[in-house]
Design a protein around this motif. Structure first.
Motif, PDB file in Angstrom:
ATOM      1  N   ASN A 100      -2.352 -12.469  -5.252  1.00 40.53           N
ATOM      2  CA  ASN A 100      -2.408 -11.861  -3.916  1.00 40.53           C
ATOM      3  C   ASN A 100      -2.707 -10.366  -4.006  1.00 40.53           C
ATOM      4  O   ASN A 100      -3.466  -9.823  -3.191  1.00 40.53           O
ATOM      5  CB  ASN A 100      -1.081 -12.083  -3.190  1.00 40.53           C
ATOM      6  CG  ASN A 100      -0.839 -13.541  -2.858  1.00 40.53           C
ATOM      7  OD1 ASN A 100      -1.790 -14.324  -2.755  1.00 40.53           O
ATOM      8  ND2 ASN A 100       0.405 -13.935  -2.692  1.00 40.53           N
ATOM      9  N   LEU A 101      -2.103  -9.716  -5.023  1.00 41.32           N
ATOM     10  CA  LEU A 101      -2.345  -8.285  -5.214  1.00 41.32           C
ATOM     11  C   LEU A 101      -3.805  -8.031  -5.566  1.00 41.32           C
ATOM     12  O   LEU A 101      -4.438  -7.123  -5.026  1.00 41.32           O
ATOM     13  CB  LEU A 101      -1.431  -7.747  -6.316  1.00 41.32           C
ATOM     14  CG  LEU A 101      -1.574  -6.249  -6.642  1.00 41.32           C
ATOM     15  CD1 LEU A 101      -1.272  -5.401  -5.408  1.00 41.32           C
ATOM     16  CD2 LEU A 101      -0.650  -5.862  -7.788  1.00 41.32           C
ATOM     17  N   ASN A 102      -4.331  -8.869  -6.477  1.00 40.06           N
ATOM     18  CA  ASN A 102      -5.744  -8.726  -6.856  1.00 40.06           C
ATOM     19  C   ASN A 102      -6.662  -8.951  -5.661  1.00 40.06           C
ATOM     20  O   ASN A 102      -7.663  -8.242  -5.480  1.00 40.06           O
ATOM     21  CB  ASN A 102      -6.089  -9.706  -7.978  1.00 40.06           C
ATOM     22  CG  ASN A 102      -5.432  -9.336  -9.291  1.00 40.06           C
ATOM     23  OD1 ASN A 102      -5.083  -8.178  -9.511  1.00 40.06           O
ATOM     24  ND2 ASN A 102      -5.253 -10.304 -10.167  1.00 40.06           N
ATOM     25  N   ASP A 103      -6.302  -9.970  -4.848  1.00 40.32           N
ATOM     26  CA  ASP A 103      -7.103 -10.240  -3.642  1.00 40.32           C
ATOM     27  C   ASP A 103      -7.056  -9.043  -2.693  1.00 40.32           C
ATOM     28  O   ASP A 103      -8.084  -8.666  -2.102  1.00 40.32           O
ATOM     29  CB  ASP A 103      -6.596 -11.503  -2.941  1.00 40.32           C
ATOM     30  CG  ASP A 103      -6.862 -12.763  -3.752  1.00 40.32           C
ATOM     31  OD1 ASP A 103      -7.718 -12.696  -4.668  1.00 40.32           O
ATOM     32  OD2 ASP A 103      -6.229 -13.789  -3.488  1.00 40.32           O
ATOM     33  N   SER A 104      -5.847  -8.469  -2.541  1.00 38.79           N
ATOM     34  CA  SER A 104      -5.696  -7.318  -1.652  1.00 38.79           C
ATOM     35  C   SER A 104      -6.491  -6.126  -2.175  1.00 38.79           C
ATOM     36  O   SER A 104      -7.156  -5.416  -1.401  1.00 38.79           O
ATOM     37  CB  SER A 104      -4.215  -6.942  -1.523  1.00 38.79           C
ATOM     38  OG  SER A 104      -3.476  -7.992  -0.942  1.00 38.79           O
ATOM     39  N   GLN A 106      -9.101  -6.260  -4.136  1.00 36.84           N
ATOM     40  CA  GLN A 106     -10.524  -6.548  -3.967  1.00 36.84           C
ATOM     41  C   GLN A 106     -10.958  -6.341  -2.524  1.00 36.84           C
ATOM     42  O   GLN A 106     -12.046  -5.807  -2.258  1.00 36.84           O
ATOM     43  CB  GLN A 106     -10.803  -8.002  -4.392  1.00 36.84           C
ATOM     44  CG  GLN A 106     -12.275  -8.365  -4.454  1.00 36.84           C
ATOM     45  CD  GLN A 106     -13.036  -7.542  -5.464  1.00 36.84           C
ATOM     46  OE1 GLN A 106     -12.512  -7.167  -6.495  1.00 36.84           O
ATOM     47  NE2 GLN A 106     -14.290  -7.232  -5.156  1.00 36.84           N
ATOM     48  N   LYS A 107     -10.077  -6.746  -1.602  1.00 37.57           N
ATOM     49  CA  LYS A 107     -10.379  -6.570  -0.180  1.00 37.57           C
ATOM     50  C   LYS A 107     -10.460  -5.082   0.178  1.00 37.57           C
ATOM     51  O   LYS A 107     -11.365  -4.651   0.905  1.00 37.57           O
ATOM     52  CB  LYS A 107      -9.304  -7.255   0.663  1.00 37.57           C
ATOM     53  CG  LYS A 107      -9.585  -7.234   2.154  1.00 37.57           C
ATOM     54  CD  LYS A 107      -8.509  -7.996   2.919  1.00 37.57           C
ATOM     55  CE  LYS A 107      -8.791  -7.967   4.418  1.00 37.57           C
ATOM     56  NZ  LYS A 107      -7.740  -8.686   5.175  1.00 37.57           N
ATOM     57  N   LEU A 108      -9.499  -4.317  -0.358  1.00 37.83           N
ATOM     58  CA  LEU A 108      -9.511  -2.868  -0.110  1.00 37.83           C
ATOM     59  C   LEU A 108     -10.754  -2.217  -0.711  1.00 37.83           C
ATOM     60  O   LEU A 108     -11.349  -1.320  -0.104  1.00 37.83           O
ATOM     61  CB  LEU A 108      -8.253  -2.232  -0.696  1.00 37.83           C
ATOM     62  CG  LEU A 108      -6.932  -2.532   0.035  1.00 37.83           C
ATOM     63  CD1 LEU A 108      -5.757  -1.975  -0.744  1.00 37.83           C
ATOM     64  CD2 LEU A 108      -6.950  -1.957   1.450  1.00 37.83           C
ATOM     65  N   LYS A 114     -17.627  -0.477   2.063  1.00 37.52           N
ATOM     66  CA  LYS A 114     -18.307  -0.477   3.362  1.00 37.52           C
ATOM     67  C   LYS A 114     -18.136   0.864   4.072  1.00 37.52           C
ATOM     68  O   LYS A 114     -19.086   1.387   4.670  1.00 37.52           O
ATOM     69  CB  LYS A 114     -17.757  -1.607   4.232  1.00 37.52           C
ATOM     70  CG  LYS A 114     -18.149  -2.995   3.739  1.00 37.52           C
ATOM     71  CD  LYS A 114     -17.587  -4.070   4.642  1.00 37.52           C
ATOM     72  CE  LYS A 114     -18.004  -5.457   4.170  1.00 37.52           C
ATOM     73  NZ  LYS A 114     -17.436  -6.526   5.023  1.00 37.52           N
ATOM     74  N   LYS A 115     -16.896   1.412   3.988  1.00 40.89           N
ATOM     75  CA  LYS A 115     -16.666   2.707   4.618  1.00 40.89           C
ATOM     76  C   LYS A 115     -17.500   3.793   3.954  1.00 40.89           C
ATOM     77  O   LYS A 115     -18.019   4.686   4.642  1.00 40.89           O
ATOM     78  CB  LYS A 115     -15.180   3.059   4.543  1.00 40.89           C
ATOM     79  CG  LYS A 115     -14.304   2.225   5.476  1.00 40.89           C
ATOM     80  CD  LYS A 115     -12.839   2.636   5.378  1.00 40.89           C
ATOM     81  CE  LYS A 115     -11.978   1.830   6.334  1.00 40.89           C
ATOM     82  NZ  LYS A 115     -10.550   2.210   6.240  1.00 40.89           N
TER      83      LYS A 115
END
Length: 226
Positions: A100-104, A106-108, A114-115
């Motif tokens: 979940n941390l890795n997914d978070s 990666q999402k960040l 994008k930003k």
């Protein structure tokens, strides 16, 4: 004849008496010997079985000891299996949390990318707009009596003169910046113009900066005749 019969009966009685006495004595001797033999046999058997029973008692004690050791080992194994189950559950939980941390992360990272792309695009657009303003600055200053100054917060101040025919040196000023969205924004206007919001909107739609500046000057000129 009667005497002979009586004598025979007497002899037979004596014979049976002697026989019984002789058989009784022999039987008693045999019984005694048999009794002694049985006693010895019983004693030997008793000693043998007593020893065997002791060995069996020792064997039973050993079996009980082994059973107790097995029970202790089983208890120890059960405790270790329980601990192992808890460790596996903890590892699975930590792996899930790590995932979940890795997914978070990666999402960040994706959101940050994008930003950064948006920011880069806005910076590019802002740079292009600043370059556009710089290119026409000399033209405006020469033909429209316009002075452009860079002031605080990266804002540009536009100062018109030669508008009021009664007072050619009177300044007519508006300040322009580029907001976070990368759009032009008029932050101040002196004297105020009722049409400035409309002119700003048109600038954002057309991106025609020269026309915007010319229209602002026209509006200031019209205001000077009122």
């Amino acid at each position: 004849a009667e005497d002979e019969v009586s004598l025979f009966e007497k002899d037979m009685k004596e014979f049976w008496i002697q026989f019984k006495m002789s058989y009784g004595t022999e039987q008693n001797n045999q019984t005694s010997a048999l009794r002694d033999l049985c006693k010895e046999t019983i004693e030997a058997l008793s000693e043998k079985w007593s020893k065997k029973l002791k060995e069996e008692d020792l064997m039973i004690d050993k079996i009980r000891e082994y059973n107790n050791e097995i029970l202790q080992q089983n208890k120890y194994i059960a405790e270790k299996e329980e601990q192992l189950t808890e460790i596996k559950a903890k590892i699975n939980q930590e792996e899930e949390e790590q995932k979940n941390l890795n997914d978070s992360i990666q999402k960040l990272k994706e959101e940050l990318r994008k930003k950064m792309e948006i920011k880069s695009s806005k910076n590019k657009a802002a740079k292009e707009k600043v370059e556009q303003v710089s290119k026409i600055k000399a033209l405006f200053e020469e033909h429209l009596a316009l002075e452009i100054r860079r002031i605080h917060d990266e804002q540009l101040q536009f100062i018109f003169r030669h508008i009021d025919h009664k007072d050619p040196d009177k300044p007519y000023i508006f300040t322009l910046s580029i907001n976070e969205q990368g759009d032009y924004e008029v932050t101040s206007c002196t004297p105020p113009l009722d049409c400035i919001a409309e002119l700003q909107l048109k600038l954002r739609e057309t991106n025609n900066f020269s026309a915007f500046v010319a229209n602002v000057r026209k509006a200031f000129t019209a205001l000077s005749y009122k």
